[in-house]
Design a protein around this motif. Structure first.
Motif, PDB file in Angstrom:
ATOM      1  N   ARG A 154       0.796  -1.421   0.292  1.00  0.00           N
ATOM      2  CA  ARG A 154      -0.178   0.247  -0.025  1.00  0.00           C
ATOM      3  C   ARG A 154       0.822   1.061   0.133  1.00  0.00           C
ATOM      4  O   ARG A 154       1.932   1.717   0.690  1.00  0.00           O
ATOM      5  CB  ARG A 154      -0.915   0.393   0.914  1.00  0.00           C
ATOM      6  CG  ARG A 154      -1.267  -0.835   1.285  1.00  0.00           C
ATOM      7  CD  ARG A 154      -2.741  -1.200   2.020  1.00  0.00           C
ATOM      8  NE  ARG A 154      -2.380  -0.870   3.543  1.00  0.00           N
ATOM      9  CZ  ARG A 154      -3.467  -0.123   4.682  1.00  0.00           C
ATOM     10  NH1 ARG A 154      -4.530   0.304   4.106  1.00  0.00           N
ATOM     11  NH2 ARG A 154      -3.343  -0.540   5.665  1.00  0.00           N
ATOM     12  N   TRP A 173       1.431   5.340  -0.417  1.00  0.00           N
ATOM     13  CA  TRP A 173       0.987   6.884  -0.506  1.00  0.00           C
ATOM     14  C   TRP A 173       1.852   8.210  -0.873  1.00  0.00           C
ATOM     15  O   TRP A 173       3.109   8.083  -0.064  1.00  0.00           O
ATOM     16  CB  TRP A 173      -0.167   6.789   1.452  1.00  0.00           C
ATOM     17  CG  TRP A 173      -1.570   6.914   1.706  1.00  0.00           C
ATOM     18  CD1 TRP A 173      -2.603   6.776   1.776  1.00  0.00           C
ATOM     19  CD2 TRP A 173      -1.208   5.283   2.207  1.00  0.00           C
ATOM     20  NE1 TRP A 173      -3.474   5.631   2.031  1.00  0.00           N
ATOM     21  CE2 TRP A 173      -2.251   4.226   2.709  1.00  0.00           C
ATOM     22  CE3 TRP A 173      -0.101   4.239   2.612  1.00  0.00           C
ATOM     23  CZ2 TRP A 173      -2.361   3.395   3.194  1.00  0.00           C
ATOM     24  CZ3 TRP A 173       0.319   3.544   3.629  1.00  0.00           C
ATOM     25  CH2 TRP A 173      -1.652   2.923   3.258  1.00  0.00           C
ATOM     26  N   ARG A 208       4.841   7.543   2.800  1.00  0.00           N
ATOM     27  CA  ARG A 208       4.141   6.537   3.307  1.00  0.00           C
ATOM     28  C   ARG A 208       3.752   5.130   2.044  1.00  0.00           C
ATOM     29  O   ARG A 208       3.057   4.684   1.601  1.00  0.00           O
ATOM     30  CB  ARG A 208       2.725   6.355   4.062  1.00  0.00           C
ATOM     31  CG  ARG A 208       2.367   5.647   5.260  1.00  0.00           C
ATOM     32  CD  ARG A 208       1.346   5.560   6.149  1.00  0.00           C
ATOM     33  NE  ARG A 208       1.787   4.619   7.241  1.00  0.00           N
ATOM     34  CZ  ARG A 208       1.681   5.201   8.153  1.00  0.00           C
ATOM     35  NH1 ARG A 208       2.158   6.265   8.570  1.00  0.00           N
ATOM     36  NH2 ARG A 208       1.786   4.764   9.783  1.00  0.00           N
ATOM     37  N   THR A 238       6.490  -1.208   8.237  1.00  0.00           N
ATOM     38  CA  THR A 238       5.862   0.290   7.209  1.00  0.00           C
ATOM     39  C   THR A 238       7.424   2.055   6.806  1.00  0.00           C
ATOM     40  O   THR A 238       8.389   1.756   7.475  1.00  0.00           O
ATOM     41  CB  THR A 238       5.343   1.471   8.178  1.00  0.00           C
ATOM     42  OG1 THR A 238       4.731   0.375   8.077  1.00  0.00           O
ATOM     43  CG2 THR A 238       4.771   2.565   8.128  1.00  0.00           C
ATOM     44  N   LEU A 269      -0.954  10.934   7.739  1.00  0.00           N
ATOM     45  CA  LEU A 269       0.399   9.178   7.467  1.00  0.00           C
ATOM     46  C   LEU A 269       1.443   9.454   6.758  1.00  0.00           C
ATOM     47  O   LEU A 269       2.014   8.770   6.887  1.00  0.00           O
ATOM     48  CB  LEU A 269      -0.478   9.324   5.640  1.00  0.00           C
ATOM     49  CG  LEU A 269      -1.941   9.342   5.076  1.00  0.00           C
ATOM     50  CD1 LEU A 269      -2.624   8.629   3.876  1.00  0.00           C
ATOM     51  CD2 LEU A 269      -2.110   7.443   5.905  1.00  0.00           C
ATOM     52  N   PHE A 294       5.434  10.196  11.509  1.00  0.00           N
ATOM     53  CA  PHE A 294       5.624   9.478  12.379  1.00  0.00           C
ATOM     54  C   PHE A 294       6.007   9.507  13.684  1.00  0.00           C
ATOM     55  O   PHE A 294       7.145   9.978  13.839  1.00  0.00           O
ATOM     56  CB  PHE A 294       6.486   7.943  11.566  1.00  0.00           C
ATOM     57  CG  PHE A 294       6.844   6.913  11.876  1.00  0.00           C
ATOM     58  CD1 PHE A 294       5.621   6.162  12.522  1.00  0.00           C
ATOM     59  CD2 PHE A 294       7.902   6.705  12.920  1.00  0.00           C
ATOM     60  CE1 PHE A 294       5.537   4.417  12.532  1.00  0.00           C
ATOM     61  CE2 PHE A 294       7.887   5.806  13.506  1.00  0.00           C
ATOM     62  CZ  PHE A 294       6.841   4.688  13.563  1.00  0.00           C
ATOM     63  N   THR A 295       5.076   9.278  14.731  1.00  0.00           N
ATOM     64  CA  THR A 295       6.171   9.174  15.469  1.00  0.00           C
ATOM     65  C   THR A 295       5.830   7.689  16.183  1.00  0.00           C
ATOM     66  O   THR A 295       4.941   6.701  16.509  1.00  0.00           O
ATOM     67  CB  THR A 295       4.727   9.689  16.870  1.00  0.00           C
ATOM     68  OG1 THR A 295       4.393  10.919  16.316  1.00  0.00           O
ATOM     69  CG2 THR A 295       5.451  10.469  17.874  1.00  0.00           C
TER      70      THR A 295
END
Lengths: 339, 287
Positions: free
Chosen positions: A85, A87, A95, A106, A232, A235-236
């Motif tokens: 997937r 994005w 992402r 990810t 999206l 990132f944390t």
């Protein structure tokens, strides 16, 4: 009356079963080729190179029949079909999610920092943008993959626009690169489906000699253009995550040592490099596959070694540590080694 | 319209709701149903306690435990989803298969089915009544695992402030996390209904409850074997069990619905086929 409704119920059930099975089994179905205004290959290639990647979200399907040995941790490299997937938010933000049966890798880029998160051991790796800790995103994303192929393969190939196709519901031109007859290569054809409207490469298909099925097909199975949720692209690291900084690129990859020389150009280019010397106390550099057990033994006037053949490439690892690789038959490699 | 208006107030059939309620009471009073539900409640408790005792993530090597179990450590709200996934492989189908076996074949074995067949209740209504009992067991079984899982996850395993860490590395609040658990629970119920419909169909053909259990569990094992044979890959879309990994998707963020929807549709096809076969067979059954 009983018998008639009995038959009716049976027929109804059979109908439901047939329709259900049809819905479940039938693929999306090949739509008729869309009608598009003709375009010259040069215009198409240049428009592809000029086009900016618009914000989009979608699913990429990788159909891999390269015949590579399985590498642990990267199931997408082994033969088979996998879905990814993706994005993209433009401006270097993106992402990528690589799902596996019970985990996920990810990759997030927020424009300045790249994160790689692995759910299995809950580690997040951080790197400044521009030098990612994981090159999976570069090789798997059809946008970059197809653009690179077009740019590098153009000099030694016939480039044609061979009709149109529908990819992920979008009308697309089919750009076909065929090696010139003088090229000695394992590849037969490389097809790139380019979105007629956004000029974004949607699908990359690599066909090898002697096989009708693609050796590699990377392409969107679903795509939606438009602004994506900005959340999206941040990132944390979740609580309990081990956060590591990726080793700097020049540390992991010594300059010069692995640079190698090239013999020939175009489709039958052969790269000859030096295998990394084993370090003290370590059998081989971390992450590098153990090549000594792969392939079949081979010898010639250039020495002895092992040859590894896949559908689209051949690699020879000699016993004195040289590595020759190319999308060529074995003979071209041995000639290059003997030079 | 006119038929409704001129209907006489005296009933010639028992109301469906009362029939179903009677069947549900009857099913829930069976000791084996209660024992099975209690055993199912032990699944998340055992998982949670085991994980809480062995330590946090990455404590002793990576990739320990089957499937999602490794994800539960320090992330309690994943526990109900992992427990449902584990139970769905064998325990939950066993529970609904037991209920389905008792519903028709069990009554036939005791000789009580004949009385039901002679009663002034339509055969289709009889099937609906029997199905109501089985559906109740399926819903209760899933609820028990999910609720006990949430409680065990929050109390025993704990988590980062009542939140859930997804496989994608994002953090979901308590409300959204409970929504994900509810989604998986609902999806699991639909998958179980598919098993129950097939089990009821088998149950309608036999008077030996064990045959139903053997058929369902044997069928699950055969499906697993068929799914493992690479040359039978084309068979995958037909196998109910090939969609049973989709529950994991509820732990990804953003939520991918594709596999959850397709496995639900597949289960509904099984439900329709199983129900149709059951009704057709029960219309002709005489004892």
């Amino acid at each position: 009356m009983g018998r008639r409704s009995w038959v009716g119920a049976g027929l109804g059930a059979a109908l439901v079963g047939a329709v259900g099975v049809g819905l479940l089994v039938a693929p999306a179905g090949a739509a008729a080729a869309p009608v598009l205004p003709p375009v010259s290959p040069e215009d198409l290639v240049s428009s592809v190179i000029a086009a900016d990647a618009p914000p989009l979200g979608g699913e990429v399907e990788v159909d891999n029949a390269l015949g590579l040995p399985a590498v642990p941790g990267v199931p997408q490299l082994a033969n088979g079909t996998s879905a990814i997937r993706v994005w993209s938010g433009g401006d270097g933000r993106g992402r990528v999610a690589l799902p596996s049966a019970d985990g996920e890798r990810t990759l997030v880029s927020d424009g300045t920092t790249r994160w790689a998160y692995d759910s299995r051991d809950r580690t997040a790796t951080r790197a400044p943008a521009g030098e990612g800790p994981d090159r999976a995103a570069d090789t798997q994303d059809p946008t970059t993959a197809a653009t690179q192929a077009v740019a590098t393969l153009r000099q030694s190939s016939t480039v044609t626009v061979d009709g149109t196709a529908e990819v992920a519901g979008r009308a697309a031109y089919q750009l076909v690169l065929t090696p010139l007859p003088t090229e000695r290569t394992l590849l037969r054809e490389v097809r790139v489906a380019v979105d007629a409207e956004t000029r974004l490469p949607l699908q990359l298909t690599v066909l090898a000699q002697g096989s009708g099925d693609p050796a590699l097909q990377v392409g969107f199975s679903e795509i939606a253009y438009g602004p994506q949720d900005p959340a999206l692209f941040t990132f944390t690291p979740p609580p309990g995550t081990t956060v590591e900084d990726a080793p700097a690129r020049d540390e992991a990859r010594p300059e010069g040592e692995r640079q190698g020389t090239t013999v020939g150009d175009g489709w039958d280019r052969v790269v000859i490099g030096q295998a990394p010397a084993p370090e003290e106390g370590q059998a081989r550099p971390e992450g590098a596959p153990d090549l000594s057990t792969l392939g079949t033994p081979i010898s010639g006037p250039w020495g002895t070694g092992r040859v590894i053949t896949t559908a689209v490439a051949t690699v020879i690892v000699t016993d004195d540590g040289r590595i020759a690789a190319g999308a060529v038959p074995q003979q071209v490699l041995t000639e290059a080694l003997a030079r | 319209m006119t038929a409704l208006a001129t209907r006489t107030p005296t009933r010639t059939t028992a109301p469906l709701g009362r029939l179903a309620a009677a069947e549900v009471r009857w099913v829930l009073r069976r000791p084996r149903t209660l024992v099975l539900l209690a055993l199912l409640a032990l699944v998340p408790v055992a998982l949670g306690v085991g994980i809480a005792l062995t330590g946090g993530p990455g404590g002793d090597g990576d990739g320990d435990g089957p499937g999602l179990v490794a994800q539960v450590a320090g992330n309690g709200l994943v526990l109900p989803i992992a427990a449902l996934g584990l139970a769905l492989t064998l325990l939950l189908p066993l529970t609904v298969a037991t209920a389905s076996a008792d519903a028709i074949a069990g009554e036939a074995a005791h000789g009580t089915l004949r009385g039901l067949l002679l009663a002034p209740v339509g055969r289709a209504r009889l099937v609906v009544m029997k199905a109501a009992g089985v559906v109740t067991v399926a819903v209760l079984a899933v609820l028990v695992v999910a609720v006990v899982g949430v409680l065990t996850g929050l109390v025993v395993v704990g988590g980062p402030g009542g939140t859930m860490i997804t496989l994608s590395g994002t953090t979901l609040g308590l409300g959204e996390a409970l929504g994900r658990v509810a989604l998986v629970a609902g999806w699991t119920v639909v998958q179980l209904l598919a098993v129950a419909a097939v089990a009821l169909a088998v149950s309608a053909f036999t008077e030996h409850p064990l045959v139903v259990l053997a058929a369902v569990l044997g069928g699950l094992i055969v499906f697993g074997v068929l799914a493992a044979i690479p040359s039978l890959e084309w068979l995958q879309p037909l196998l109910l069990t090939s969609g049973w990994g989709a529950g994991t998707d509820a732990l990804r963020d953003p939520l991918p619905l594709g596999d959850l929807v397709s496995s639900t549709l597949r289960a509904l096809v099984y439900v329709v086929l199983g129900a149709a076969v059951t009704v057709v067979r029960m219309r002709r059954r005489d004892g």
